[in-house]
Design a protein around this motif. Sequence first.
Motif: not given
Length: 59
Positions: A38-43
């Motif tokens: 999820q962090e990668k998607v947000r980034a």
Amino acid sequence: MKVTVCFGRTGIVVPCKDGQLRVRDLTQQALQRYRKAQEKVRASHHVSLSERVSCTNLP
């Protein structure tokens, strides 16, 4: 051996070696992997939005 843990429509694959991993440990690892994803998607969304803004401001 691998197990797929689903969070809504997102499936996270967690290796559980020879099946000796407890369910509690398996869920903790799946949750950690889900949060990283999820962090990668947000980034990536943040980067694409900032690129669009900078491109529209060009003369």
